[in-house]
Design an enzyme around this catalytic site. Structure first.
Site, PDB file in Angstrom:
ATOM      1  N   CYS A 223      -4.171   8.534   0.507  1.00  0.00           N
ATOM      2  CA  CYS A 223      -5.584   8.195   0.396  1.00  0.00           C
ATOM      3  C   CYS A 223      -5.921   8.068  -1.092  1.00  0.00           C
ATOM      4  CB  CYS A 223      -6.425   9.289   1.040  1.00  0.00           C
ATOM      5  SG  CYS A 223      -8.185   9.075   0.724  1.00  0.00           S
TER       6      CYS A 223
ATOM      7  N   HIS B  28      -7.282  -2.563   8.775  1.00  0.00           N
ATOM      8  CA  HIS B  28      -6.411  -1.782   7.886  1.00  0.00           C
ATOM      9  C   HIS B  28      -6.952  -0.347   7.933  1.00  0.00           C
ATOM     10  CE1 HIS B  28      -3.961  -1.238   4.143  1.00  0.00           C
ATOM     11  NE2 HIS B  28      -4.838  -0.280   3.953  1.00  0.00           N
TER      12      HIS B  28
ATOM     13  N   HIS C 151      -6.741   3.900   7.813  1.00  0.00           N
ATOM     14  CA  HIS C 151      -6.073   5.056   7.207  1.00  0.00           C
ATOM     15  C   HIS C 151      -6.273   6.291   8.086  1.00  0.00           C
ATOM     16  CE1 HIS C 151      -5.634   3.682   2.718  1.00  0.00           C
ATOM     17  NE2 HIS C 151      -5.108   2.831   3.568  1.00  0.00           N
TER      18      HIS C 151
ATOM     19  N   ASP D  95       0.812  -1.210   0.000  1.00  0.00           N
ATOM     20  CA  ASP D  95       0.000   0.000   0.000  1.00  0.00           C
ATOM     21  C   ASP D  95       0.855   1.273   0.000  1.00  0.00           C
ATOM     22  OD1 ASP D  95      -2.651   0.579  -0.065  1.00  0.00           O
ATOM     23  OD2 ASP D  95      -2.894   0.795   2.100  1.00  0.00           O
TER      24      ASP D  95
ATOM     25  N   ASN E  12      -1.976   5.131   5.410  1.00  0.00           N
ATOM     26  CA  ASN E  12      -1.709   4.212   6.518  1.00  0.00           C
ATOM     27  C   ASN E  12      -1.239   4.884   7.815  1.00  0.00           C
ATOM     28  OD1 ASN E  12      -1.767   1.464   5.019  1.00  0.00           O
ATOM     29  ND2 ASN E  12      -0.521   2.794   3.736  1.00  0.00           N
TER      30      ASN E  12
HETATM   31 ZN   LIG Z   1      -4.759   1.107   2.452  1.00  0.00          ZN
END
Ligand SMILES: [Zn+2]
Length: 306
Positions: free
Chosen positions: A237, A204, A206, A12, A246
């Site tokens: 994002c 997960h 953000h 990511d 993250n």
């Molecule tokens: Zn992500």
């Protein structure tokens, strides 16, 4: 007490960067992360290299890391049978499949209905698990969608049920759009744990709207013990240009350390990895704690401050 942090910097994280990272650079980041104690590592994605150039070297990266660090659990994203074949050939035994929960997000991102994507994903999971591969299924935008707003809890529970029935051993609830609220994280995590106690649950999260660490804390309070993080808070994002993605690994480690919760990760080692990534990118990353550790000693007044 122990939590497992999956390191997303090479997955990511780097996928949000336009500067392409070569194999030697990625291996150096892996080396520093491994020295800091990282034992669960997302290495990229088995997609068409032309569509995501950053992950074009995933096959060879995976096989080298698998050889050099046999005690690290490596994983990567797959989207179709061809990806699973490539992943298995590279030596991966653990893969990640992502499924949308919002209809609008599915149409925009995958060009198909959420039901069609789910059918394809469950088929993929069944085939992969039959071949001995372990699968983590991620639910994209499980806490909210920029097109549809909040996602109904029933829709999330239904999706988790289908993915678990197909053979996914772990479910990751992803706050892809960074819209989750701590109370919502507690509620949804508790609901999934109550409905599917046998399945591993990870989050997960953000930090798009500044609630990343608070949401992580809320998830922990609801009994979740596995989280995705990225060194330096690398990643952005996918919906808002320039907004954070993250939660930073080192900030999560700092939080858990203060709670007496073992992550197996070493803060000084992580800061060395963050330093190296910052040097390659030629800009500071978003994580806080490495910077605070470098600040002047206590008592030094740097300027008039409230
Ligand atoms: Zn992500």
């Amino acid at each position: 007490m122990r939590v497992v942090l999956q390191e997303e910097a090479l997955g990511d994280g780097l996928q949000g960067e336009s500067r392409l990272f070569g194999l030697a650079e990625k291996l150096e980041i892996v080396r520093l992360l491994a020295l800091a104690g990282v034992r669960r590592l997302q290495l990229g994605s088995f997609v068409n290299p032309r569509s995501v150039p950053q992950v074009a070297n995933t096959d060879v990266l995976v096989s080298l890391v698998r050889q050099q660090y046999p005690d690290i659990l490596c994983t990567a994203q797959v989207h179709n049978e061809r990806g699973v074949e490539r992943a298995v050939r590279s030596g991966l035994e653990h893969l990640s499949v992502i499924v949308p929960v919002s209809e609008s997000d599915s149409r925009k991102h995958d060009g198909r209905s959420a039901a069609e994507v789910m059918t394809a994903a469950t088929r993929l999971i069944a085939t992969a698990t039959a071949g001995g591969v372990r699968i983590r299924a991620g639910l994209r935008c499980a806490f909210g969608c920029v097109y549809e707003g909040e996602i109904a809890e029933a829709a999330v529970l239904d999706a988790v049920g289908q993915l678990a029935a197909a053979g996914a051993g772990e479910i990751s609830l992803a706050d892809t759009a960074g819209m989750a609220h701590p109370e919502q994280v507690k509620r949804l995590a508790a609901a999934v744990r109550a409905a599917y106690p046998e399945i591993g649950l990870s989050l997960h999260l953000h930090d798009t709207r500044g609630l990343g660490l608070v949401n992580l804390y809320a998830g922990y309070a609801a009994g979740v013990r596995a989280f995705d993080v990225a060194a330096g808070g690398l990643g952005d994002c996918p919906f808002i240009e320039g907004a954070p993605g993250n939660v930073a690994t080192e900030d999560a480690v700092h939080l858990f350390k203060g709670m007496g919760v073992d992550t197996g990760l070493d803060l000084a080692g992580l800061c060395r990895a963050v330093d190296a990534i910052e040097a390659l990118l030629e800009r500071p990353l978003r994580g806080r704690i490495c910077r605070a550790r470098e600040e002047s000693p206590p008592g030094t007044v740097r300027r008039e401050a409230e």
